[in-house]
Scaffold this motif. Structure first.
Motif, PDB file in Angstrom:
ATOM      1  N   LYS A   1       0.836  -1.216   0.000  1.00  0.00           N
ATOM      2  CA  LYS A   1       0.000   0.000   0.000  1.00  0.00           C
ATOM      3  C   LYS A   1       0.863   1.256   0.000  1.00  0.00           C
ATOM      4  O   LYS A   1       0.543   2.242  -0.682  1.00  0.00           O
ATOM      5  CB  LYS A   1      -0.925  -0.011   1.217  1.00  0.00           C
ATOM      6  CG  LYS A   1      -2.042  -1.042   1.139  1.00  0.00           C
ATOM      7  CD  LYS A   1      -2.918  -0.986   2.375  1.00  0.00           C
ATOM      8  CE  LYS A   1      -4.054  -1.997   2.284  1.00  0.00           C
ATOM      9  NZ  LYS A   1      -4.922  -1.982   3.504  1.00  0.00           N
ATOM     10  N   GLU A   2       1.946   1.232   0.741  1.00  0.00           N
ATOM     11  CA  GLU A   2       2.838   2.398   0.752  1.00  0.00           C
ATOM     12  C   GLU A   2       3.458   2.633  -0.624  1.00  0.00           C
ATOM     13  O   GLU A   2       3.574   3.777  -1.081  1.00  0.00           O
ATOM     14  CB  GLU A   2       3.938   2.192   1.794  1.00  0.00           C
ATOM     15  CG  GLU A   2       3.442   2.206   3.231  1.00  0.00           C
ATOM     16  CD  GLU A   2       4.557   1.932   4.221  1.00  0.00           C
ATOM     17  OE1 GLU A   2       5.716   1.772   3.766  1.00  0.00           O
ATOM     18  OE2 GLU A   2       4.279   1.863   5.430  1.00  0.00           O
ATOM     19  N   ILE A   3       3.841   1.543  -1.306  1.00  0.00           N
ATOM     20  CA  ILE A   3       4.417   1.679  -2.638  1.00  0.00           C
ATOM     21  C   ILE A   3       3.374   2.227  -3.611  1.00  0.00           C
ATOM     22  O   ILE A   3       3.676   3.070  -4.461  1.00  0.00           O
ATOM     23  CB  ILE A   3       4.955   0.319  -3.120  1.00  0.00           C
ATOM     24  CG1 ILE A   3       6.115  -0.124  -2.229  1.00  0.00           C
ATOM     25  CG2 ILE A   3       5.405   0.387  -4.569  1.00  0.00           C
ATOM     26  CD1 ILE A   3       6.626  -1.513  -2.541  1.00  0.00           C
ATOM     27  N   MET A   4       2.130   1.794  -3.471  1.00  0.00           N
ATOM     28  CA  MET A   4       1.064   2.297  -4.344  1.00  0.00           C
ATOM     29  C   MET A   4       0.826   3.788  -4.120  1.00  0.00           C
ATOM     30  O   MET A   4       0.676   4.564  -5.077  1.00  0.00           O
ATOM     31  CB  MET A   4      -0.226   1.509  -4.101  1.00  0.00           C
ATOM     32  CG  MET A   4      -0.211   0.098  -4.637  1.00  0.00           C
ATOM     33  SD  MET A   4      -1.780  -0.749  -4.326  1.00  0.00           S
ATOM     34  CE  MET A   4      -1.516  -2.293  -5.188  1.00  0.00           C
ATOM     35  N   ASP A   5       0.799   4.200  -2.858  1.00  0.00           N
ATOM     36  CA  ASP A   5       0.594   5.630  -2.562  1.00  0.00           C
ATOM     37  C   ASP A   5       1.717   6.472  -3.159  1.00  0.00           C
ATOM     38  O   ASP A   5       1.465   7.527  -3.765  1.00  0.00           O
ATOM     39  CB  ASP A   5       0.520   5.849  -1.047  1.00  0.00           C
ATOM     40  CG  ASP A   5      -0.768   5.302  -0.465  1.00  0.00           C
ATOM     41  OD1 ASP A   5      -1.715   5.083  -1.248  1.00  0.00           O
ATOM     42  OD2 ASP A   5      -0.833   5.090   0.764  1.00  0.00           O
ATOM     43  N   GLN A   6       2.947   6.008  -3.015  1.00  0.00           N
ATOM     44  CA  GLN A   6       4.081   6.749  -3.561  1.00  0.00           C
ATOM     45  C   GLN A   6       4.020   6.812  -5.084  1.00  0.00           C
ATOM     46  O   GLN A   6       4.273   7.859  -5.696  1.00  0.00           O
ATOM     47  CB  GLN A   6       5.381   6.086  -3.113  1.00  0.00           C
ATOM     48  CG  GLN A   6       6.636   6.818  -3.566  1.00  0.00           C
ATOM     49  CD  GLN A   6       7.899   6.141  -3.074  1.00  0.00           C
ATOM     50  OE1 GLN A   6       7.837   5.113  -2.400  1.00  0.00           O
ATOM     51  NE2 GLN A   6       9.044   6.708  -3.411  1.00  0.00           N
ATOM     52  N   LEU A   7       3.647   5.704  -5.694  1.00  0.00           N
ATOM     53  CA  LEU A   7       3.535   5.658  -7.154  1.00  0.00           C
ATOM     54  C   LEU A   7       2.483   6.634  -7.657  1.00  0.00           C
ATOM     55  O   LEU A   7       2.721   7.393  -8.623  1.00  0.00           O
ATOM     56  CB  LEU A   7       3.187   4.224  -7.558  1.00  0.00           C
ATOM     57  CG  LEU A   7       3.028   3.810  -9.018  1.00  0.00           C
ATOM     58  CD1 LEU A   7       3.192   2.301  -9.116  1.00  0.00           C
ATOM     59  CD2 LEU A   7       1.670   4.178  -9.608  1.00  0.00           C
ATOM     60  N   LEU A   8       1.310   6.638  -7.018  1.00  0.00           N
ATOM     61  CA  LEU A   8       0.203   7.483  -7.474  1.00  0.00           C
ATOM     62  C   LEU A   8       0.507   8.964  -7.261  1.00  0.00           C
ATOM     63  O   LEU A   8       0.187   9.804  -8.118  1.00  0.00           O
ATOM     64  CB  LEU A   8      -1.074   7.083  -6.745  1.00  0.00           C
ATOM     65  CG  LEU A   8      -1.591   5.670  -7.064  1.00  0.00           C
ATOM     66  CD1 LEU A   8      -2.646   5.237  -6.065  1.00  0.00           C
ATOM     67  CD2 LEU A   8      -2.142   5.609  -8.485  1.00  0.00           C
ATOM     68  N   LYS A   9       1.135   9.313  -6.150  1.00  0.00           N
ATOM     69  CA  LYS A   9       1.459  10.725  -5.895  1.00  0.00           C
ATOM     70  C   LYS A   9       2.528  11.229  -6.868  1.00  0.00           C
ATOM     71  O   LYS A   9       2.469  12.380  -7.324  1.00  0.00           O
ATOM     72  CB  LYS A   9       1.925  10.888  -4.451  1.00  0.00           C
ATOM     73  CG  LYS A   9       0.794  10.697  -3.434  1.00  0.00           C
ATOM     74  CD  LYS A   9       1.302  10.810  -2.006  1.00  0.00           C
ATOM     75  CE  LYS A   9       0.169  10.584  -1.007  1.00  0.00           C
ATOM     76  NZ  LYS A   9       0.636  10.642   0.408  1.00  0.00           N
ATOM     77  N   GLU A  10       3.512  10.376  -7.184  1.00  0.00           N
ATOM     78  CA  GLU A  10       4.517  10.785  -8.159  1.00  0.00           C
ATOM     79  C   GLU A  10       3.904  10.963  -9.549  1.00  0.00           C
ATOM     80  O   GLU A  10       4.303  11.857 -10.303  1.00  0.00           O
ATOM     81  CB  GLU A  10       5.639   9.739  -8.212  1.00  0.00           C
ATOM     82  CG  GLU A  10       6.535   9.729  -6.979  1.00  0.00           C
ATOM     83  CD  GLU A  10       7.636   8.690  -7.087  1.00  0.00           C
ATOM     84  OE1 GLU A  10       7.650   7.954  -8.102  1.00  0.00           O
ATOM     85  OE2 GLU A  10       8.464   8.616  -6.158  1.00  0.00           O
ATOM     86  N   TYR A  11       2.912  10.144  -9.858  1.00  0.00           N
ATOM     87  CA  TYR A  11       2.258  10.296 -11.161  1.00  0.00           C
ATOM     88  C   TYR A  11       1.512  11.622 -11.237  1.00  0.00           C
ATOM     89  O   TYR A  11       1.541  12.307 -12.271  1.00  0.00           O
ATOM     90  CB  TYR A  11       1.302   9.134 -11.412  1.00  0.00           C
ATOM     91  CG  TYR A  11       0.303   9.433 -12.506  1.00  0.00           C
ATOM     92  CD1 TYR A  11       0.710   9.479 -13.842  1.00  0.00           C
ATOM     93  CD2 TYR A  11      -1.032   9.694 -12.210  1.00  0.00           C
ATOM     94  CE1 TYR A  11      -0.197   9.783 -14.850  1.00  0.00           C
ATOM     95  CE2 TYR A  11      -1.943   9.991 -13.210  1.00  0.00           C
ATOM     96  CZ  TYR A  11      -1.518  10.038 -14.532  1.00  0.00           C
ATOM     97  OH  TYR A  11      -2.416  10.354 -15.527  1.00  0.00           O
TER      98      TYR A  11
END
Length: 403
Positions: A274-284
């Motif tokens: 979940k943390e990796i997903m949050d980081q991915l989406l915010k960077e996008y």
């Protein structure tokens, strides 16, 4: 002039060649030619049986074994009791030797050959995820005496690989039980693994904790009986691996937790994913680079957990837009463009999008406390998804029911 004759040289021999009858040229029969030894010991008939002469067994021979040599209709390849017991019980043989017309009992391979083939089959399974192929491979080798070695080799290779491979290993053990690996063979395999745990720790420091997770998962999958842990604890008190497995099985909702002991999809813990997903989406949302975001989603290797990506993506977009939501250039539009790109490139399925939006809709009462316009924004996202072709009405209804 005539050739000069050397002094002391022997006289020249007058050699004349025998003339060949022209009528006999090309009609010589080589079958009548002697082939050494004046034809002695020559087999005139290849099927005369002289190479299969019966050999009488001497009971005084030191290599004579009454149980094996008394029955001339079969022979045993292994010195273990299992092969001899199979023959005494009248079980079907492992193979049949047509040359000697005898049944064969015992493994068809040596232990080292069996280990090599099992290792190759497990590595191929990690690439293909085809457990049925591993089952067929084990059946074709016909080495039942070595079946406990399958458990040790599979888990050892899983420990040396990543979380995805460990999840595949747990599923493989469930597929191998009870056929071709029976209860006793599965338990013996874990016994061999636990006895060699000190050697595994040298190369894999976390081996004890991970083997404990394998033990607990095997009990949940009904591959091992719970009594195996108690018996092992009695014979080896203070075994930290067994204690780890018992502690995992003693937690609340242990079945549901151990089904995801290696995490969702690739085996990573849910919180980390979940943390990796949050980081991915915010960077996008900062870069708006679709190709880079799609590459990161592929690297997650968690296709059946993509609904969490959809849910968190739309939620983050709502929080970014907040009260001052605009219909053009908003984070919600960018998130809709991302999921449309992922669906069109077959990275995320339409079902996962529908399931993610269905789960988010159930969270609206709590989400409205932080984002009052959340219901309107979710309806707008679903409208864009339907127009973009990556969310259908039927899929949406199914996703809401399954969430």
């Amino acid at each position: 002039p005539p050739p000069r004759k050397r002094e002391g040289a022997p006289p020249r021999r007058n050699i004349t060649r025998k003339k060949t009858d022209p009528a006999a040229v090309g009609r010589y029969d080589s079958r009548n030619k002697k082939r050494g030894g004046a034809g002695k010991g020559k087999w005139l008939d290849p099927m005369d049986g002289s190479d299969h002469a019966a050999i009488s067994l001497d009971e005084n021979d030191p290599l004579y074994v009454a149980e094996e040599d008394a029955d001339p209709t079969s022979y045993i390849l292994s010195s273990s009791e299992a092969a001899a017991e199979s023959r005494r019980s009248g079980a079907s043989p492992d193979a049949y030797d047509a040359g000697d017309d005898k049944a064969v009992y015992g493994p068809m391979l040596t232990l080292s050959e069996f280990k090599i083939r099992v290792s190759d089959a497990v590595r191929e399974y990690f690439d293909s995820s085809d457990a049925d192929e591993v089952v067929r491979c084990i059946d074709e080798m016909r080495c039942r005496e070595y079946h406990p070695e399958v458990v040790k080799r599979a888990i050892s290779l899983g420990l040396d690989a990543g979380p995805r491979e460990r999840e595949l290993t747990s599923r493989l053990l469930a597929c191998l039980h009870p056929n071709p690996l029976a209860d006793g063979e599965m338990e013996m395999g874990f016994e061999v693994l636990l006895d060699s745990i000190d050697d595994l720790v040298i190369d894999i420091p976390d081996a004890k904790a991970m083997v404990g997770s394998f033990l607990a998962r095997a009990v949940v999958d009904e591959v091992l009986a719970p009594a195996f842990l108690s018996n092992r604890n009695n014979t080896h008190p203070g075994d930290c691996v067994v204690e780890k497995a018992v502690s995992l099985l003693s937690r609340e909702h242990c079945t549901a937790r151990l089904e995801k002991v290696w995490g969702p999809g690739d085996g990573r813990p849910v919180s980390e994913l979940k943390e990796i997903m949050d980081q991915l989406l915010k960077e996008y949302l900062l870069s708006r680079e679709l190709d880079e975001a799609a590459s990161c989603v592929r690297e997650l290797k968690a296709s059946h957990f993509h609904h969490e990506l959809v849910k968190r993506g739309v939620k983050i977009a709502m929080e970014e837009d907040g009260r001052d939501h605009a219909s053009e250039g908003s984070s919600l539009d960018a998130m809709a463009a991302l999921f449309q790109f992922l669906v069109n490139n077959s990275i995320v399925s339409e079902y996962q999008v529908a399931k993610g939006t269905g789960r988010l809709r159930k969270m609206l009462p709590d989400l409205k406390l932080d984002v009052p316009a959340a219901p309107v924004m979710l309806d707008e996202f679903e409208g864009m998804a339907k127009e973009g072709g990556f969310l259908h009405v039927a899929a949406e209804a199914g996703g809401g029911e399954r969430a």
